[in-house]
Design an enzyme around this catalytic site. Structure first.
Site, PDB file in Angstrom:
ATOM      1  N   LYS A 111      19.379 -29.013  54.628  1.00 48.93           N
ATOM      2  CA  LYS A 111      20.105 -29.312  55.863  1.00 48.93           C
ATOM      3  C   LYS A 111      21.256 -28.326  56.055  1.00 48.93           C
ATOM      4  O   LYS A 111      21.776 -27.790  55.085  1.00 48.93           O
ATOM      5  CB  LYS A 111      20.715 -30.722  55.782  1.00 48.93           C
ATOM      6  CG  LYS A 111      19.724 -31.857  55.904  1.00 48.93           C
ATOM      7  CD  LYS A 111      20.457 -33.188  55.820  1.00 48.93           C
ATOM      8  CE  LYS A 111      19.495 -34.363  55.909  1.00 48.93           C
ATOM      9  NZ  LYS A 111      18.786 -34.472  57.181  1.00 48.93           N
ATOM     10  N   ARG A 117      10.260 -41.324  54.706  1.00 49.00           N
ATOM     11  CA  ARG A 117       8.934 -41.906  54.930  1.00 49.00           C
ATOM     12  C   ARG A 117       8.070 -41.819  53.673  1.00 49.00           C
ATOM     13  O   ARG A 117       7.190 -42.640  53.468  1.00 49.00           O
ATOM     14  CB  ARG A 117       8.269 -41.221  56.136  1.00 49.00           C
ATOM     15  CG  ARG A 117       8.072 -39.751  55.960  1.00 49.00           C
ATOM     16  CD  ARG A 117       7.879 -39.016  57.281  1.00 49.00           C
ATOM     17  NE  ARG A 117       9.133 -38.881  58.026  1.00 49.00           N
ATOM     18  CZ  ARG A 117       9.240 -38.332  59.224  1.00 49.00           C
ATOM     19  NH1 ARG A 117       8.163 -37.880  59.843  1.00 49.00           N
ATOM     20  NH2 ARG A 117      10.398 -38.239  59.826  1.00 49.00           N
TER      21      ARG A 117
HETATM   22  N1  BES Z   1      18.184 -39.031  56.530  1.00 51.28           N
HETATM   23  C1  BES Z   1      17.645 -38.229  57.572  1.00 51.28           C
HETATM   24  C2  BES Z   1      17.841 -38.837  58.953  1.00 51.28           C
HETATM   25  C3  BES Z   1      19.257 -38.988  59.431  1.00 51.28           C
HETATM   26  C4  BES Z   1      19.820 -38.011  60.239  1.00 51.28           C
HETATM   27  C5  BES Z   1      19.992 -40.108  59.134  1.00 51.28           C
HETATM   28  C6  BES Z   1      21.108 -38.172  60.696  1.00 51.28           C
HETATM   29  C7  BES Z   1      21.294 -40.258  59.591  1.00 51.28           C
HETATM   30  C8  BES Z   1      21.838 -39.285  60.368  1.00 51.28           C
HETATM   31  C9  BES Z   1      16.147 -38.036  57.359  1.00 51.28           C
HETATM   32  O1  BES Z   1      15.734 -37.993  56.044  1.00 51.28           O
HETATM   33  C10 BES Z   1      15.772 -36.726  57.974  1.00 51.28           C
HETATM   34  O2  BES Z   1      16.214 -35.723  57.487  1.00 51.28           O
HETATM   35  N2  BES Z   1      14.947 -36.774  59.028  1.00 51.28           N
HETATM   36  C11 BES Z   1      14.493 -35.588  59.680  1.00 51.28           C
HETATM   37  C12 BES Z   1      12.991 -35.641  59.760  1.00 51.28           C
HETATM   38  C13 BES Z   1      12.368 -34.348  60.208  1.00 51.28           C
HETATM   39  C14 BES Z   1      12.552 -33.294  59.149  1.00 51.28           C
HETATM   40  C15 BES Z   1      10.903 -34.568  60.480  1.00 51.28           C
HETATM   41  C16 BES Z   1      15.100 -35.594  61.081  1.00 51.28           C
HETATM   42  O3  BES Z   1      15.198 -36.631  61.715  1.00 51.28           O
HETATM   43  O4  BES Z   1      15.489 -34.505  61.523  1.00 51.28           O
HETATM   44 MN    MN Z   2      15.895 -36.085  55.198  1.00 53.99          MN
END
Ligand code: BES
Ligand code: MN
Ligand code: ZN
Length: 477
Positions: free
Chosen positions: A255, A329
């Protein structure tokens, strides 16, 4: 307008106050706008030192969610001023609006939730850090129903605040192992059975999806299983599955640095499941519940999974890893499979799953997806009881196939749109046709910047109360 008053409230005070408040209103010193709080010292020589006026906004915009949050905010400012005891006096027009039980629940939860403190790790406090430990409510009819609701509300608010504390804890002091220890401590003396799977047991059960996420971390992954047994044989068994990522760096698909510190809260769904189980064990609905929390860090390292890797989950499905940041997931899939294998007849998973739901609903509501309108209706009713907001998004067949992989049964990430939906499409593959609701709390679990006054800043404990009420509703059905 609700009147929050600190101290003892003597007979006749209401009469004394009434004139004074009318005066304040007339002079425009207090308008009763939502979350408006006015502190008045020694109002008309009432027996209490302080009278606090709390605005709950326009009559036609009144609802119990906003009412709860107004009391939450007021209780917070009272606590910061060092007050420990409050009497909440409800105005007549408020009492006429909703049932005494609903009002009592909202008042109690609002005030008790105000006890949560985000700055627990500060060594120097500018404000007094007291807790409100005494509450009386005046102006309610239906004493019995209200008294029961108050008892429930206290259990629910305590569980919620516990969960908020865990979510607020930094990831260096809240690893999967610490999570396990905290849960073990919390369930001591509760009517719950606890079992914790370690990585050897996960390997035996072939939980390849959960183990894949855990590979990049030096901290061992765990799976917490809580059981509450109070239902008849052959009756419904609610399976609650919560995402317990104690820190989500994104892994190799790392990230950006901006806001990454927020990812300590990525175990919010798992914590909500534990909080709900604790509350359920106190409220004692006649139903069986299994709570499952797969927990691990998601880290980059020489051992970490890589985009393009294919892993096999405990249900036997192969999964192509497209993005290691779509880790929630993966761990949920093994949790859901475990729930199915252990007899869950209804499944609700809860997770801080996608940035997409945060952009869609903000901190105001959780997003819901379901394959079963009846269970979805129960979830909506539970949300109403809890004073939490939930909004269903569609899973039309048009979205089918979006998570199909060229090389494996499924892939963990897909198109750049409908991100919350594609996550749900993926999870649905693991529920084996059981009635299922997926709750995405990535927006509702935390309000960071504080733009919305009606929602507390920091961790909210999203989902705890909803899930606990859901168990109760499933028992009645
Ligand atoms: N934990 C994150 C989602 C999240 C984002 C929670 C902001 C709280 C605040 C999750 O694991 C994630 O990174 N999701 C990605 C999925 C994508 C890579 C398909 C997302 O939503 O960007
Ligand atoms: Mn994630
Ligand atoms: Zn995550």
């Amino acid at each position: 307008m609700a009147l929050l008053e600190w101290g003892r409230f003597g007979r006749g005070d209401r009469r004394i106050l009434k004139g004074a408040i009318t005066g304040l209103l007339k002079d425009g010193e207090f308008r009763g706008r939502l979350l408006e709080v006015a502190f008045v010292h020694n109002l008309n020589n009432a027996t209490s030192k302080w009278t606090v006026l709390v605005g709950v906004g326009k009559q036609e915009k009144f609802d119990l969610v906003r009412f709860r949050n107004a009391l939450h905010a007021a209780a917070r400012s009272l606590r910061k001023r060092g007050h420990k005891e409050v009497t909440v006096l409800l105005t007549k027009d408020l009492a006429g609006k909703t049932s005494p039980a609903d009002l009592a629940r909202a008042v109690t939860e609002g005030v008790a939730l105000g006890n949560f403190e985000i700055a627990a790790l500060k060594t120097r406090h500018e404000d007094a850090v007291t807790r409100i430990d005494g509450l009386s409510i005046g102006g309610l009819d239906g004493q019995k129903a209200a008294a029961d609701a108050v008892k429930e509300a206290i259990a629910l608010a305590d569980a919620t605040n516990q969960v908020r504390e865990w979510i607020n804890a930094p990831a260096n002091t809240f690893t999967p192992s610490v999570f396990v220890d905290k849960v073990k401590g919390a369930v001591k003396g509760a009517d719950l059975e606890i079992e914790v799977l370690d990585m050897d047991e996960m390997k035996k059960l072939k939980m390849g999806a959960l183990l894949a996420v855990a590979r990049g971390s030096d901290e061992p992954a765990k799976m917490i299983v809580l059981r509450y047994k109070n239902g008849r044989k052959g009756g419904p068994m609610l399976g609650l599955v919560g995402k317990g990522i104690t820190f989500d760096s994104g892994g190799i698909s790392i990230k950006p640095a901006q806001n990454m510190e927020m990812m300590k809260s990525d175990m919010g769904g798992g914590a909500a499941v534990v909080g709900a189980m604790l509350a359920i064990a106190e409220l004692k609905p006649k139903v069986n519940v299994i709570g499952i929390v797969p927990t691990t860090e998601n880290m980059p390292s020489g051992h970490a999974i890589k985009p393009g890797d294919v892993v096999t989950g405990s249900g036997g499905k192969t999964i192509e890893i497209i993005n290691t940041d779509a880790e929630g997931r993966l761990i949920l899939s093994d949790g859901i499979t475990y729930a199915v294998k252990h007899g869950a007849t209804h499944i609700v998973d809860i997770a801080t799953l996608t940035g997409s739901i945060m952009r869609t609903l903000g901190p105001v509501a959780m997003g819901a997806f379901s394959n079963d309108p009846k269970l979805m209706d129960l979830v909506r009713r539970a949300a109403d009881l809890a004073g939490e907001r939930v909004w269903e998004l569609p899973l039309w067949a048009d979205y089918d196939g979006l998570m199909d992989s060229q090389v494996a049964d499924l892939k963990n990430a897909s198109v750049p749109w409908a991100g919350a939906t594609t996550a749900a499409v993926f999870l649905r593959e693991f529920v084996e046709g059981r009635p299922w609701v997926h709750l995405d709390i990535a927006g509702s679990a935390w309000q960071d910047a504080g733009e919305l006054k009606t929602i507390p800043r920091g961790p909210t404990g999203s989902g705890v109360r909803l899930l606990a009420h859901l168990a109760g509703l499933l028992a009645d059905n």
